[in-house]
Design a protein around this motif. Sequence first.
Motif, PDB file in Angstrom:
ATOM      1  N   PHE A 197       0.689  -1.262  -0.055  1.00 16.45           N
ATOM      2  CA  PHE A 197      -0.014  -0.065   0.178  1.00 16.45           C
ATOM      3  C   PHE A 197       0.945   1.274   0.051  1.00 16.45           C
ATOM      4  CE2 PHE A 197      -2.789  -3.112   2.473  1.00 16.45           C
ATOM      5  CZ  PHE A 197      -3.668  -3.364   1.412  1.00 16.45           C
ATOM      6  N   PRO A 234       1.751   4.640  -1.132  1.00 19.26           N
ATOM      7  CA  PRO A 234       1.231   5.390  -1.996  1.00 19.26           C
ATOM      8  C   PRO A 234       1.937   6.024  -3.448  1.00 19.26           C
ATOM      9  CG  PRO A 234       0.773   6.034   0.077  1.00 19.26           C
ATOM     10  CD  PRO A 234       1.671   5.100   0.094  1.00 19.26           C
ATOM     11  N   ASP A 235       3.283   6.335  -2.986  1.00 19.52           N
ATOM     12  CA  ASP A 235       4.002   6.861  -4.232  1.00 19.52           C
ATOM     13  C   ASP A 235       4.225   5.811  -5.215  1.00 19.52           C
ATOM     14  OD1 ASP A 235       5.658   5.311  -2.327  1.00 19.52           O
ATOM     15  OD2 ASP A 235       7.379   6.619  -2.694  1.00 19.52           O
ATOM     16  N   MET A 287       1.066   5.584  -7.041  1.00 21.00           N
ATOM     17  CA  MET A 287       0.789   6.819  -8.004  1.00 21.00           C
ATOM     18  C   MET A 287       1.606   6.659  -9.324  1.00 21.00           C
ATOM     19  SD  MET A 287       0.300   9.652  -4.787  1.00 21.00           S
ATOM     20  CE  MET A 287       0.270  11.064  -5.689  1.00 21.00           C
ATOM     21  N   SER A 334      -8.908  -0.260  -2.807  1.00 25.58           N
ATOM     22  CA  SER A 334      -8.628   0.971  -2.451  1.00 25.58           C
ATOM     23  C   SER A 334      -7.089   1.415  -3.138  1.00 25.58           C
ATOM     24  CB  SER A 334      -8.228   0.970  -0.865  1.00 25.58           C
ATOM     25  OG  SER A 334      -7.268  -0.116  -0.520  1.00 25.58           O
ATOM     26  N   SER A 371      -8.416   3.035  -6.179  1.00 24.08           N
ATOM     27  CA  SER A 371      -8.995   4.549  -6.070  1.00 24.08           C
ATOM     28  C   SER A 371      -7.914   5.482  -6.180  1.00 24.08           C
ATOM     29  CB  SER A 371      -9.541   4.674  -4.545  1.00 24.08           C
ATOM     30  OG  SER A 371     -10.766   3.721  -4.428  1.00 24.08           O
ATOM     31  N   LEU A 372      -6.832   5.003  -5.835  1.00 21.05           N
ATOM     32  CA  LEU A 372      -5.529   5.974  -5.814  1.00 21.05           C
ATOM     33  C   LEU A 372      -4.988   6.001  -7.252  1.00 21.05           C
ATOM     34  CD1 LEU A 372      -3.836   8.098  -4.085  1.00 21.05           C
ATOM     35  CD2 LEU A 372      -2.172   5.982  -3.469  1.00 21.05           C
ATOM     36  N   LEU A 403      -6.438   5.170 -10.059  1.00 21.26           N
ATOM     37  CA  LEU A 403      -7.235   5.681 -11.085  1.00 21.26           C
ATOM     38  C   LEU A 403      -7.241   7.193 -11.104  1.00 21.26           C
ATOM     39  CD1 LEU A 403      -9.988   3.174 -11.177  1.00 21.26           C
ATOM     40  CD2 LEU A 403      -8.484   3.367 -12.840  1.00 21.26           C
ATOM     41  N   LYS A 404      -6.828   7.677 -10.005  1.00 18.73           N
ATOM     42  CA  LYS A 404      -6.853   9.208  -9.747  1.00 18.73           C
ATOM     43  C   LYS A 404      -5.633   9.956 -10.139  1.00 18.73           C
ATOM     44  CE  LYS A 404     -10.817   9.961  -6.564  1.00 18.73           C
ATOM     45  NZ  LYS A 404     -11.703  10.986  -7.520  1.00 18.73           N
ATOM     46  N   THR A 405      -4.697   9.056 -10.047  1.00 17.60           N
ATOM     47  CA  THR A 405      -3.303   9.821 -10.188  1.00 17.60           C
ATOM     48  C   THR A 405      -2.319   9.031 -11.094  1.00 17.60           C
ATOM     49  OG1 THR A 405      -2.443   8.341  -8.275  1.00 17.60           O
ATOM     50  CG2 THR A 405      -3.354  10.334  -7.570  1.00 17.60           C
ATOM     51  N   ALA A 406      -2.322   7.900 -11.220  1.00 19.66           N
ATOM     52  CA  ALA A 406      -1.134   7.085 -12.210  1.00 19.66           C
ATOM     53  C   ALA A 406      -1.524   7.371 -13.527  1.00 19.66           C
ATOM     54  CB  ALA A 406      -1.198   5.590 -11.707  1.00 19.66           C
ATOM     55  N   PHE A 425     -14.148   6.540   0.936  1.00 21.93           N
ATOM     56  CA  PHE A 425     -12.734   6.470   0.475  1.00 21.93           C
ATOM     57  C   PHE A 425     -12.369   5.019   0.700  1.00 21.93           C
ATOM     58  CE2 PHE A 425     -13.025  11.069   1.251  1.00 21.93           C
ATOM     59  CZ  PHE A 425     -12.694  11.447  -0.015  1.00 21.93           C
ATOM     60  N   TYR A 426     -12.592   4.442   1.862  1.00 21.60           N
ATOM     61  CA  TYR A 426     -12.288   3.116   2.325  1.00 21.60           C
ATOM     62  C   TYR A 426     -13.405   1.926   1.982  1.00 21.60           C
ATOM     63  CZ  TYR A 426      -8.555   5.456   4.847  1.00 21.60           C
ATOM     64  OH  TYR A 426      -7.443   6.071   5.286  1.00 21.60           O
ATOM     65  N   GLN A 436      -2.828   1.324  14.197  1.00 19.81           N
ATOM     66  CA  GLN A 436      -3.550   2.509  13.989  1.00 19.81           C
ATOM     67  C   GLN A 436      -4.795   2.286  13.089  1.00 19.81           C
ATOM     68  OE1 GLN A 436      -3.675   5.002  11.182  1.00 19.81           O
ATOM     69  NE2 GLN A 436      -4.697   6.524  12.630  1.00 19.81           N
TER      70      GLN A 436
END
Lengths: 88, 535
Positions: free
Chosen positions: B239, B241-242, B245, B264, B267-268, B270-273, B455-456, B487
């Motif tokens: 997971f 993120p960088d 992305m 999830s 989700s990230l 498709l929006k950034t990569a 989001f989740y 967490q």
Amino acid sequence: MNQMHEREREREDLLAFLDTIARPGIEPSSFSDDTNLIDEGAIDSLALIQIISYLEQKHGLDLQARGVDPNDLGSVSGIMGAIERARR
Amino acid sequence: MPGPERHGWISPLNYSFESSNQENRNTLNIEADVGVMTEAVSGRRWDRKEFQRQVAARIGVYQAHGLRPGDRVLIHFGNRLEFFTELLAIWRLGGCAIPVDSRLTPFEVETLVQAAAARFSVIDDGTDPATVKSVPAANLLNALEPDKNKKSASTGGRHPKLDDDAVILFTSGSTGNPKGVVHTHRSLNARWTTLRQSLGLSDYARSLCLLPTHFGHGLICNCLFPWLSGCDLIIAPPFKPDLIMRLGALIDEYRISCMSSVPSIWSLALKTAKTPENDSLRRIHVGSAPLSESMWTRVQQWSGVRDVFNTYGITETGSWVAGTTGGEVIPESGLIGEPWGATIKILEIGEAADASLSAQECRAGTTGMVWLNTPALMKGYFKRQDLTDAAIQQGWFNTGDIGLLDDRGRLHLKGRERDEINKGGVKVFPADIDDVVEQYSLTSNVCTFGFEDDFYGENVGMALVLEDTSEPSIRGLHEWISSHLAQHKHPERWYLLDEIPSTSRGKVNRDSVMKACMKQTPLDLRALLRGGKSG
């Protein structure tokens, strides 16, 4: 002058938003603008998607089309930079 | 080559058999055919020969420390080359590996260490020092420690037997009574064999894993299935993120042919990569959480890959057990597809369901409880015969999922009855959180539940009755939770109530509590912790 005022307003708006997704008990505004909030544990890495949605909805950014440096989304100054670049 | 197998059509995948005598017929030559593995971030790359060398060295270390067949070993890190070396070395000595989520708090680690009665705990250079302190020093090994004795060579160890315990995956109970899924080499082999029969291997030639190696989906199917079959594996931190992305570039850089993932991640991405420029990618699995029709279609469009499989997997069945293979598939929310090495039954929902009774079986199109029969079924829950008996009836496993079979025999999932919160593909068990919160001195009652999250998919909510609702009391509870729960398990919304709603029979229903809470305003925990108004 107006530009500076606008930038400060956007920064405050961003900090208020980051406050809603930060880990309870940790305040993003207590860090310097250049601090990577994910590295510092203030924001969960998966919360990046919330930052992206904020940028889409608030500033109309399409990060998929423009491309984005992941490091830019970890700090206040990085996010502000992304907003300013999108405006140009 | 494999000889005839005791379990008929199930023959070990590509584990080579050493000879035809009865003793060796049930043993496995594990690293005989592993593929090349590369770490996506560091670029480190080990081929089969290097793995054999590394495994031999670690066998030497374990032998020097006295690891015996049947011993259990906790591995406190994952998603790196050394993790797989530990796994194979432990197996070669007849041991059982227990991959542990490195995000757990020292309290949770201590609970697992005690429950597992593990002989050793293995750490690496990234293990949290607090975790290290929670493990008895005598049991601690460092995966990066060199083989001081240099005695191992390639002859060290034996090959594991099919019915040796291979892995235990603790899925819940990290705060109280841990529930560990025990898989033997036989059940794991059955999973890999059936996947190979159902899916082939060619599309897995270069697989990418972005998922953690401490749970079934990431470990058994995304990593071990292709890699132990000789396919190459590109392993990344989970997971991250960088990486997500720049997923398109990553796919191009490593010429990825297949990847697995959870919604999830998409989700990230498709929006950034940016999309991959090459056409190496041929297959995508998405599992561990519901895949919506919309996301399914967008993943197909982004990747240019038609074979996006909505993949159904459960740790107890060796993860991937069904998916959308079998011809042209039109994305549809809830559509899973056909079983892979399993038989699916839909039984009427009822407390006394018995999978062996055909009278309880639902007709096509009728919703009921999903039961599975598969040779990859776990051996059972570790030292929890009560749970095993409750989940398995005459070889049939009650998934706790609600679904139906359509007239083409395809599975559609409609809901879930088991008690878990699926937070972006990561399972969180409300009872684990309740256990911790109940132990806080000012808690009168608590009920944790899942609520819908944009989001989740789902997030963690908590209904709470406190003896003292003052700010110090709530601060104290927040500190208590932070020190006892990883967490990702922390409740996102807290609802302070006078009492937890219960049924007329006095039972607490988490779904009802969630519905009651959704009508109320949650505590503004962030403001309270800042010293402001709590709302």
